[in-house]
Design a protein around this motif. Structure first.
Motif, short mmCIF file in Angstrom:
data_model
loop_
_atom_site.label_atom_id
_atom_site.label_comp_id
_atom_site.label_asym_id
_atom_site.label_seq_id
_atom_site.Cartn_x
_atom_site.Cartn_y
_atom_site.Cartn_z
N SER A 1 5.15 -0.18 8.20
CA SER A 1 5.06 -1.52 7.57
C SER A 1 6.40 -2.07 7.96
N GLY A 2 7.38 -1.29 8.05
CA GLY A 2 8.71 -2.20 8.27
C GLY A 2 8.86 -2.52 9.73
N LEU A 3 8.55 -1.64 10.47
CA LEU A 3 8.19 -2.25 12.00
C LEU A 3 7.74 -3.38 12.04
N LEU A 4 6.43 -3.26 11.56
CA LEU A 4 5.32 -4.43 11.72
C LEU A 4 6.06 -5.83 11.11
N CYS A 5 6.52 -5.64 9.95
CA CYS A 5 7.18 -6.68 9.13
C CYS A 5 8.19 -7.29 10.19
N GLY A 6 9.20 -6.47 10.75
CA GLY A 6 10.35 -6.83 11.36
C GLY A 6 9.91 -7.43 12.70
N THR A 7 8.90 -7.00 13.35
CA THR A 7 8.32 -7.58 14.51
C THR A 7 7.77 -8.97 14.25
N LEU B 1 0.56 -1.38 0.10
CA LEU B 1 -0.07 0.12 -0.15
C LEU B 1 0.88 1.17 -0.05
N THR B 2 1.80 1.12 0.77
CA THR B 2 2.98 2.44 0.71
C THR B 2 3.50 2.61 -0.76
N LEU B 3 3.84 1.64 -1.02
CA LEU B 3 4.33 1.61 -2.74
C LEU B 3 3.41 2.11 -3.49
N GLN B 4 2.34 1.69 -3.25
CA GLN B 4 1.14 2.21 -4.34
C GLN B 4 0.81 3.65 -4.18
N LEU B 5 0.71 4.13 -2.91
CA LEU B 5 0.48 5.33 -2.88
C LEU B 5 1.63 6.47 -2.77
N ALA B 6 2.94 6.04 -2.75
CA ALA B 6 3.98 6.85 -2.88
C ALA B 6 4.46 7.00 -4.15
N GLY B 7 4.48 5.89 -5.01
CA GLY B 7 4.71 5.91 -6.40
C GLY B 7 6.18 6.10 -6.36
N ASN B 8 6.43 7.04 -7.61
CA ASN B 8 8.09 7.28 -7.65
C ASN B 8 8.74 8.13 -6.71
N GLY B 9 7.68 8.77 -5.65
CA GLY B 9 8.66 9.66 -4.79
C GLY B 9 8.39 9.21 -3.22
N LEU B 10 8.75 8.03 -3.51
CA LEU B 10 8.92 7.10 -2.17
C LEU B 10 10.05 7.76 -1.12
N ASN B 11 9.75 7.97 0.04
CA ASN B 11 10.76 8.18 0.93
C ASN B 11 10.78 7.41 2.22
N PRO B 12 12.01 7.11 2.59
CA PRO B 12 12.52 5.94 3.42
C PRO B 12 11.48 6.15 4.80
N TRP B 13 11.03 7.18 5.12
CA TRP B 13 10.29 7.46 6.37
C TRP B 13 8.72 6.73 6.37
#
Length: 582
Positions: free
Chosen positions: A383-389, A366-378
């Protein structure tokens, strides 16, 4: 009631001597180097590609070659410790791993680096299996759980936090070493670890000296190579008949391996893998979960690293920080589940972890879908915290849940098989998801170029420029930008497009970058679905595993010590051989 008394020399100290904890630090440091080099390659790939050249397939081999050699030789590495002594084998593996790290850093082309990575993985396969055996032999039962428990968060952080450290090293370019510093780091660490281990590591070996199953090792190596090589190399080669023949040929070779192992076991010799394990439903299901889990994570994290660096132009450090939430989540999830959740809720924690990982993967899409080509790390932090946990929740109970029903006789083989499946899953993830990703890039690049053609055509028409040659160069430049070889070159299609000059060439150049970023983003989103599907399969399979909390999770230190005393009395006729280090 008579009490069982242990001889003074055999009674484990409650706290463990300071040298025990220094030794634990050295052992976990060796594991850390292995896991670091298994994951750090992701963020170093673009820098390696820019320096040494090579295709995306070569980059895949730099990751897959290490994991494949490690997976194939891991069980054999454990046998070497039983035969020749764990101290001697650990030191040999550590010395070889340090030397191969230096060889990786000295590579002058992609072929040399791939060869050095394979040898590095083989060295790790000799070194790593000794770690758990030494901890079990050296630490007293009352502190052994703490020693094993320390390895979970430490190893999880190393596996996922490696890209952060690797990105920093590549960006800092220490002493002009660039990407080579990620391998050079192992040299002083390995030398220091070797010096300490040489002084304080005691010798130990199996009471029964097992045979080395050389034929089984050769059959397993051949079968896995016939399986993995086509998956990595097939797309670049155009899937010729000989590649397909290798893929098909892996089936009878692996079947021959299974037949030979059964025959060896029936003759009461020592097989590489105890085939009776395959009758254990819990173990078989657990191995499938392990394969799917590591396939999904290893493949996806490699694709994400390529996406943000080559696709979006992130620096190595920025790319490493993009994966930082995964590292933080793994450390938090491992610690929380190990200290509080697993002792109380048992195998349910594994299911919770896979569910959290599935939701986190959906959140990443969903993040990739919404951010598109303007993705920022933050934007990837939640989603990264949830995946890592979720990953931390999976890593902590995975081994105990799978091996809980295995007999003592089969424990060594089962543990080696489980670790081999960890690495094999990572190898297949890099091979399969990496191959699908590169294939998608070409398709998405053509579609993205088609979407940009009207804008390029309009500018070229308005400026009175010949449209068709410009569009031909434009399409070719988009393909070159996402190319599976060395990418744009000084004499390539993009250089010819830029050489046309004028407003139309400038607009076409911007559209090339936009189309390439779109191709990378769309391809990564598709791989996210593949990864999520593998996690879903693992989650559904987890329902077949036992969830009860085992009694030993609640035993007190006194109970463990009492059990230790009884066990030593029973084993008095056949003790584990342990000697003071020379």
């Amino acid at each position: 009631m008579a009490s069982t008394t242990m001889p003074t020399a055999e009674k484990p100290a409650r706290g463990g001597s300071p040298s025990h904890w220094l030794l634990l630090f050295v052992l976990l440091g060796a594991n850390f180097m292995d896991l670091l080099d298994g994951s750090v390659i992701n963020v170093a790939m673009p820098a390696i590609r820019a320096d040494l050249g090579g295709s995306y397939t070569a980059l895949q081999w730099m990751a897959a070659g290490y994991a494949l050699a490690f997976a194939v030789l891991l069980v054999t590495g454990g046998r070497l410790g039983d035969v020749f002594g764990r101290r001697r084998t650990f030191l040999a593996g550590l010395a070889a791993f340090t030397a191969m790290s230096a060889l990786c850093a000295a590579a002058q082309n992609s072929t040399e680096l791939i060869a050095a990575r394979v040898l590095q993985g083989a060295s790790a396969a000799v070194m790593v299996p000794q770690v758990l055996a030494v901890i079990k032999n050296v630490f007293p039962p009352g502190r052994r759980a703490a020693a094993f428990g320390a390895s979970g968060p430490f190893m999880g952080l190393a596996a996922v936090g490696g890209p952060v450290l690797g990105g920093a090293l590549v960006d800092w370019d220490l002493f002009g070493t660039g990407w080579r510093s990620v391998f050079l780091l192992n040299v002083p660490v390995g030398i220091a670890a070797f010096a300490i281990a040489l002084r304080i590591l005691p010798e130990s070996r199996s009471p029964r000296r097992p045979d080395l199953d050389t034929v089984g090792m050769l059959l397993a190596t051949t079968g896995l190579f016939l399986l993995v090589y086509p998956l990595v190399q097939g797309r670049e080669q155009g899937w010729p008949g000989w590649i397909l023949a290798m893929l098909v040929g892996s089936v009878p070779v692996l079947a021959l391996f299974a037949w030979y192992e059964v025959r060896l076991q029936r003759s009461e010799r020592t097989p590489l893998v105890e085939m009776s394990l395959l009758r254990n439903r819990t173990l078989v299901v657990g191995l499938f979960i392990t394969l799917a889990f590591f396939c999904a994570m290893a493949g996806y994290l490699m694709v994400l690293a390529l996406h943000v660096q080559i696709g979006l132009g992130f620096s190595a450090l920025k790319a490493g920080l993009t994966e930082m939430p995964w590292a933080v989540g793994v450390a938090f999830g491992s610690a929380w589940s190990g200290m509080a959740l697993v002792p109380r809720h048992g195998g349910r924690v594994l299911t919770w972890g896979l569910f959290a990982l599935l939701i986190g993967t959906a959140g990443t899409w969903l993040t990739l879908q919404l951010a598109g080509n303007g993705l920022n790390p933050w934007e990837l932090i939640p989603s990264g915290l949830l995946c890592g946990t979720g990953m931390g929740f999976v890593l902590t109970p995975l081994t105990s849940q799978i091996l809980g029903g295995v007999s003592d006789r089969e424990a060594g083989s089962a543990s080696g098989l489980l670790n081999a499946f960890d690495q094999l899953g990572g190898t297949l993830g890099v091979a399969v998801l990496g191959t699908v990703f590169v294939a998608l890039l070409g398709i998405r690049a053509d579609h993205a170029a088609d979407d940009s053609v009207p804008r390029v055509r309009a500018v070229a028409t308005a400026s009175g420029q010949d449209v068709d040659p410009l569009l031909t160069d434009f399409r070719a430049c988009v393909r070159e930008r996402v190319a599976t070889d060395e990418g744009p070159s000084a004499a390539g299609d993009c250089a010819r497009l830029a050489g046309r000059g004028g407003e139309s060439a400038a607009v076409a150049g911007r559209e090339v970058e936009k189309a390439a970023r779109t191709a990378f983003t769309d391809s990564t989103k598709t791989i996210t679905w593949f990864s999520g599907g593998l996690v879903l399969l693992a989650l559904l399979s987890a329902g077949l595993l036992p969830t009860a909390v085992r009694d030993e999770d609640w035993r007190t230190e006194e109970e463990i010590l009492a059990e230790y005393a009884v066990g030593r009395a029973k084993d008095a006729e056949e003790p584990d051989i342990a000697e003071a280090s020379p």
